[in-house]
Design a protein around this motif. Structure first.
Motif, PDB file in Angstrom:
ATOM      1  N   ALA A 180       1.043  -1.356  -0.366  1.00  8.00           N
ATOM      2  CA  ALA A 180       0.020   0.277  -0.032  1.00  8.00           C
ATOM      3  C   ALA A 180       1.033   1.123  -0.029  1.00  8.00           C
ATOM      4  N   ASP A 181       2.126   1.032   0.305  1.00  2.89           N
ATOM      5  CA  ASP A 181       3.120   2.106   0.682  1.00  2.89           C
ATOM      6  C   ASP A 181       4.327   1.789  -0.802  1.00  2.89           C
ATOM      7  N   LEU A 182       3.626   3.157  -2.494  1.00  6.63           N
ATOM      8  CA  LEU A 182       4.398   3.146  -3.499  1.00  6.63           C
ATOM      9  C   LEU A 182       5.942   3.466  -2.922  1.00  6.63           C
ATOM     10  N   ARG A 183       6.815   4.026  -1.883  1.00  8.44           N
ATOM     11  CA  ARG A 183       7.694   4.131  -0.991  1.00  8.44           C
ATOM     12  C   ARG A 183       8.114   3.455  -1.033  1.00  8.44           C
ATOM     13  N   ILE A 184       7.695   2.198  -0.485  1.00  8.44           N
ATOM     14  CA  ILE A 184       8.073   0.630  -0.200  1.00  8.44           C
ATOM     15  C   ILE A 184       8.249  -0.154  -1.816  1.00  8.44           C
ATOM     16  N   THR A 185       7.002  -0.746  -2.968  1.00  7.70           N
ATOM     17  CA  THR A 185       7.436  -1.258  -3.494  1.00  7.70           C
ATOM     18  C   THR A 185       6.118  -0.850  -4.474  1.00  7.70           C
ATOM     19  N   ASN A 186       6.137  -0.644  -5.861  1.00  9.99           N
ATOM     20  CA  ASN A 186       4.902  -0.710  -6.860  1.00  9.99           C
ATOM     21  C   ASN A 186       4.572  -1.991  -7.131  1.00  9.99           C
ATOM     22  N   TYR A 187       4.303  -1.568  -7.822  1.00  8.77           N
ATOM     23  CA  TYR A 187       2.516  -2.445  -8.206  1.00  8.77           C
ATOM     24  C   TYR A 187       3.385  -3.650  -9.063  1.00  8.77           C
ATOM     25  N   GLY A 188       2.949  -4.704  -8.249  1.00  3.87           N
ATOM     26  CA  GLY A 188       3.515  -5.859  -9.220  1.00  3.87           C
ATOM     27  C   GLY A 188       5.938  -5.944  -8.962  1.00  3.87           C
ATOM     28  N   GLY A 189       5.988  -5.446  -7.886  1.00  2.27           N
ATOM     29  CA  GLY A 189       7.193  -5.235  -7.593  1.00  2.27           C
ATOM     30  C   GLY A 189       7.175  -6.126  -6.132  1.00  2.27           C
ATOM     31  N   GLY A 190       8.499  -6.801  -6.028  1.00  2.00           N
ATOM     32  CA  GLY A 190       8.709  -7.534  -4.436  1.00  2.00           C
ATOM     33  C   GLY A 190       8.048  -8.746  -4.815  1.00  2.00           C
ATOM     34  N   ASN A 191       8.672  -9.815  -3.629  1.00  2.00           N
ATOM     35  CA  ASN A 191       7.945 -10.993  -2.787  1.00  2.00           C
ATOM     36  C   ASN A 191       7.675 -10.688  -1.456  1.00  2.00           C
ATOM     37  N   THR A 192       7.171 -11.227  -0.803  1.00  2.00           N
ATOM     38  CA  THR A 192       6.979 -11.590   0.211  1.00  2.00           C
ATOM     39  C   THR A 192       6.999 -13.747   0.589  1.00  2.00           C
ATOM     40  N   SER A 193       6.860 -13.892   1.442  1.00  2.00           N
ATOM     41  CA  SER A 193       6.915 -15.139   1.659  1.00  2.00           C
ATOM     42  C   SER A 193       7.038 -15.531   3.862  1.00  2.00           C
ATOM     43  N   CYS A 194       6.695 -16.926   4.015  1.00  2.00           N
ATOM     44  CA  CYS A 194       6.454 -17.256   5.455  1.00  2.00           C
ATOM     45  C   CYS A 194       6.704 -18.915   4.654  1.00  2.00           C
ATOM     46  N   LYS A 195       6.809 -18.965   5.933  1.00  2.00           N
ATOM     47  CA  LYS A 195       6.853 -21.184   6.399  1.00  2.00           C
ATOM     48  C   LYS A 195       5.839 -21.541   7.417  1.00  2.00           C
ATOM     49  N   THR A 196       5.335 -23.058   6.594  1.00  2.00           N
ATOM     50  CA  THR A 196       4.490 -23.585   7.923  1.00  2.00           C
ATOM     51  C   THR A 196       4.721 -25.136   7.926  1.00  2.00           C
ATOM     52  N   THR A 197       4.572 -25.386   8.720  1.00  2.00           N
ATOM     53  CA  THR A 197       3.860 -27.125   9.268  1.00  2.00           C
ATOM     54  C   THR A 197       2.801 -27.147   8.355  1.00  2.00           C
ATOM     55  N   GLU A 198       2.702 -28.166   7.703  1.00  2.00           N
ATOM     56  CA  GLU A 198       1.570 -28.952   7.172  1.00  2.00           C
ATOM     57  C   GLU A 198       1.482 -30.340   6.362  1.00  2.00           C
ATOM     58  N   ARG A 199      -0.232 -30.358   7.179  1.00  2.00           N
ATOM     59  CA  ARG A 199       0.089 -32.748   6.673  1.00  2.00           C
ATOM     60  C   ARG A 199       0.461 -32.702   5.284  1.00  2.00           C
ATOM     61  N   ASP A 200       2.101 -33.035   4.855  1.00  2.00           N
ATOM     62  CA  ASP A 200       1.729 -34.076   3.486  1.00  2.00           C
ATOM     63  C   ASP A 200       0.615 -34.914   3.432  1.00  2.00           C
ATOM     64  N   PRO A 201      -0.262 -34.601   2.300  1.00  2.00           N
ATOM     65  CA  PRO A 201      -1.086 -35.878   2.344  1.00  2.00           C
ATOM     66  C   PRO A 201      -0.729 -37.382   1.092  1.00  2.00           C
ATOM     67  N   LEU A 202       0.358 -37.871   0.993  1.00  2.00           N
ATOM     68  CA  LEU A 202       0.571 -38.806   0.437  1.00  2.00           C
ATOM     69  C   LEU A 202       1.845 -39.169   1.652  1.00  2.00           C
ATOM     70  N   THR A 203       2.207 -38.910   2.929  1.00  2.00           N
ATOM     71  CA  THR A 203       2.899 -39.212   3.757  1.00  2.00           C
ATOM     72  C   THR A 203       2.281 -38.954   4.839  1.00  2.00           C
ATOM     73  N   GLY A 204       1.481 -38.225   5.032  1.00  2.00           N
ATOM     74  CA  GLY A 204       0.244 -38.118   6.542  1.00  2.00           C
ATOM     75  C   GLY A 204       1.575 -37.791   7.382  1.00  2.00           C
ATOM     76  N   HIS A 205       2.949 -37.245   7.329  1.00  2.00           N
ATOM     77  CA  HIS A 205       3.632 -36.773   8.510  1.00  2.00           C
ATOM     78  C   HIS A 205       3.755 -34.971   8.035  1.00  2.00           C
ATOM     79  N   ASP A 206       3.954 -34.088   8.831  1.00  2.00           N
ATOM     80  CA  ASP A 206       4.571 -33.051   8.885  1.00  2.00           C
ATOM     81  C   ASP A 206       5.230 -32.277   8.248  1.00  2.00           C
ATOM     82  N   THR A 207       5.387 -31.512   7.685  1.00  2.00           N
ATOM     83  CA  THR A 207       6.269 -31.017   6.274  1.00  2.00           C
ATOM     84  C   THR A 207       6.495 -29.409   6.210  1.00  2.00           C
ATOM     85  N   GLU A 208       7.602 -29.288   6.321  1.00  2.00           N
ATOM     86  CA  GLU A 208       7.631 -27.548   6.179  1.00  2.00           C
ATOM     87  C   GLU A 208       7.283 -26.865   4.831  1.00  2.00           C
TER      88      GLU A 208
END
Length: 703
Positions: A37-65
């Motif tokens: 929302a702040d064009l001083r930080i990045t413009n439309y379409g610019g930059g990228n953001t991320s996070c990492k979570t722990t999820e249940r793997d549908p193939l193994t049933g084990h937790d995976t990042e």
């Protein structure tokens, strides 16, 4: 955390964040939207953001990042869950075993598809490894003006080290991709105390253990860069080498822009129709009035996100700010040489750096045009793209200003710029974009477009890709139409302006509004009208004059102004006149309206004969009995026609339908479809024609 921010906006709302507690992906989207929302930080379409979570793997049933990161082509300011790519983190790390080096960088993008966790993922972007290989839970990759100013400074590495006391790392410029991700990982592994990394000439990486910690870290680093630049600017005392030129007053800048934009648009549209944008933002005016304008503009922009939207450098017009721009042919001749020089420079740039597998050369025309003393013009395939290009160039100006204050601005080397601009992955992204709609790049003015037939035409044109000027003499009706259209059209697709076809001043101001907003006009639809149905004895002279003023003189005045703009563009164009079957049919109680419509029809023929040499097509559409949403059925017209035909008013629609060969009611959309048939591209060699949309009234047959 910094308590007071000047160079960024702290927008975090604890209550809103509390609602998302436990939803790390939701907090990622929230953080991303705030940053975007702040064009001083990045413009439309610019930059990228991320996070990492722990999820249940549908193939193994084990937790995976799982890594959740903005997908290819997205925008963090408007990011939603369906704009994310979700990938297995362990699979991303396994790619290190198959990576064959920088010469095989592009094949890694295809391999990212084998790391997908969320089958509904957006396509992963080339920046995905930069997030996935780093160990941090939340990561921001941004393009803040203040940070890039330091990243693009000749002494940027040293400044970064001293400014942040070694807490922000540095990586020299390198094209984004898997190898840059490996270098980022190596950098943080060797310096575990880092809170971020500056990418030379490119942008900033920051991180945190939570969404809020990452957000605050990003803001704090950007704020520190901004304060450092402010202090350096105050110490230096001047910006851009001081001022060299005088800036025109606001109204004078606007007048020059109105006169110049259609000519520029015509020159920029040599390959395909372009839409324009104009800004005389204070930052632009400071830059284009400076001593350093020519030197810095020629160097080009540094950040790839900037020049991919603006081209590597702008065209700086050699034109006095107070030049007489009234003679369009003379002005065009004066500018053609400058455009040819720019195009030749771009061809040289392409030929010098092209490789065996480089995509074909793209449009050689400038995207950004600087007019010293007046402002910045940008031209692109649609309004949003042209507006964003201007916004990105303002960011580039900010970067150059800051870099020159702290040290000396350095642009990305031309070979590196070319490698980004003509990267096969960028070309593939362009090829995946939807094909242009039939009216993309076109601008339409439809008179009386706040309701009825006019609104239907304007909506149809907008849905086919055109930019439209919505207008009406009734301001309340215009406001209502504006509110309605905002629900179905984007802000870049239309503007509104009052227009009374009997008042030349309103015609001029509305047309100029379209020029300033979009660059010019391509389609003029004379639709505004009224009707009076009376016997000859009952018809007053005042009513007669009103009919002719609105229908005939109004059509003439709007056409006259439209032709002036079309000729300045030298791109041809379309004029459509909404006439009536009454132009051809002699009915009772219709002397004033019918004869005015006949005059409209013949004026259409006369205009077609005169304007063909300019490539301007003039055609007429003859509706009949379009009752829905039409103003002409007020003021006694319905009663007058019902009386003429000897039927009750409430039976008039049925009467009109019964008398047609097709036994059908005519709707506003039917007229809109006929108008689109003329301008949609299939009838580009037709002019002087009449298209009846009346259900079939034999007396109205033209031949």
């Amino acid at each position: 955390m910094t308590t007071v921010y000047k160079h960024v906006s702290y927008l975090w709302d604890e209550a809103r964040a509390a609602e998302l507690a436990g939803d790390e992906v939701g907090l990622l989207i929230y953080r991303s939207n705030l940053l975007g929302a702040d064009l001083r930080i990045t413009n439309y379409g610019g930059g990228n953001t991320s996070c990492k979570t722990t999820e249940r793997d549908p193939l193994t049933g084990h937790d995976t990042e799982v890594l959740w990161v903005k997908g290819s082509g997205g925008d963090i300011g408007t990011l939603t869950r369906d704009g994310l790519a979700g990938l297995y983190v362990d699979r991303l790390h396994r790619l290190r075993k198959v990576y064959r080096g920088r010469e095989h960088e592009d094949e890694m993008v295809e391999l990212l598809q084998h790391c997908i966790f969320d089958l509904a993922s957006k396509a992963p972007s080339i920046d995905t490894p930069l997030h996935g290989l780093l160990p941090f839970k939340h990561i921001d990759h941004l393009h803040p003006d203040a940070a890039i100013a330091i990243a693009a400074a000749r002494d940027g590495k040293q400044i970064t080290r001293e400014l942040f006391d070694g807490k922000i790392g540095w990586l020299d410029w390198q094209r984004p991709g898997f190898d840059l991700g490996l270098k980022l990982l190596e950098c943080v592994e060797h310096h575990p105390a880092l809170i971020g990394v500056m990418l030379g000439g490119h942008g900033l990486f920051t991180w945190g253990d939570s969404a809020h910690a990452c957000y605050v870290n990003s803001l704090d680093v950007i704020e520190q860069c901004g304060r450092y630049i402010d202090e350096a600017t105050r110490s230096k005392g001047t910006v851009f080498g001081g001022m060299k030129r005088t800036t025109r007053a606001a109204e004078e800048r606007r007048a020059q822009a109105v006169a110049l934009m259609p000519v520029l648009r015509g020159l920029c549209s040599s390959a395909r129709p372009m839409i324009g944008h104009f800004t005389d933002d204070d930052r632009v005016l400071e830059f284009i009035a400076s001593n350093d304008l020519e030197r810095l503009a020629a160097m080009g922009t540094s950040c790839p996100d900037h020049f991919l939207r603006t081209k590597i450098s702008p065209l700086v017009l050699e034109l006095p700010a107070d030049a007489d721009l009234s003679d369009a042919p003379a002005l065009r001749d004066r500018l053609v040489t400058q455009f040819e020089s720019y195009r030749e420079g771009y061809r040289t740039y392409y030929e010098m750096h092209r490789g065996a597998d480089s995509p074909p050369m793209r449009d050689q025309n400038p995207v950004v045009i600087l007019y010293p003393g007046v402002g910045l013009f940008s031209f692109a395939k649609d309004k949003a793209t042209a507006r964003v290009a201007a916004e990105f160039y303002i960011n580039a100006i900010n970067v150059m200003r800051g870099a020159e204050a702290v040290s000396e601005y350095t642009a990305l080397p031309r070979p590196e710029a070319f490698a980004i601009e003509y990267w096969l992955l960028e070309e593939a992204k362009l090829q995946r974009m939807p094909k242009p709609k039939p009216l993309s790049g076109k601008v339409a003015l439809v008179t009386g477009s706040a309701g009825g037939i006019g609104k239907a035409i304007a909506l149809r044109f907008a849905r086919e890709g055109a930019c439209v000027l919505i207008n009406d003499m009734n301001t309340a009706r215009l406001l209502e139409a504006e509110q309605e259209l905002r629900q179905c059209l984007s802000k870049d697709q239309f503007i509104v302006a009052p227009l009374d076809v009997t008042k030349p001043d309103t015609i001029r101001s509305a047309a100029e509004a379209a020029v300033l907003a979009f660059g010019g006009l391509d389609i003029i639809v004379n639709n505004a009208g009224l009707s009076i149905s009376k016997t000859i004895e009952e018809h007053s002279g005042q009513e007669w004059d009103l009919l002719y003023d609105v229908l005939v003189k109004g059509q003439f005045l709007v056409t006259q102004k439209g032709v002036e703009i079309l000729r300045r563009q030298a791109m041809g164009g379309d004029i459509l006149n909404i006439v009536s079957k009454n132009a051809l049919v002699s009915g009772p109680n219709n002397a004033g309206y019918g004869s005015a419509k006949a005059a409209q029809l013949h004026l259409s023929r006369l205009s077609a004969a005169e304007l063909g040499q300019d490539g301007i097509r003039v055609n007429a559409v003859n509706p009949d009995a379009v009752i829905a949403g039409s103003n002409i059925w007020s003021g006694g017209w319905a009663e007058g026609r019902a009386k003429a035909y000897g039927v009750p008013v409430d039976e008039l629609p049925e009467y009109y339908a019964r008398r047609t060969l097709l036994q059908t009611v005519i709707e506003p959309d039917d007229i809109a479809n006929a108008c689109f048939a003329f301008v949609g591209g299939l009838l580009g060699k037709s002019t002087g024609n009449v298209l009846n949309v009346d259900g079939g009234v034999p007396a109205a047959f033209v031949r």
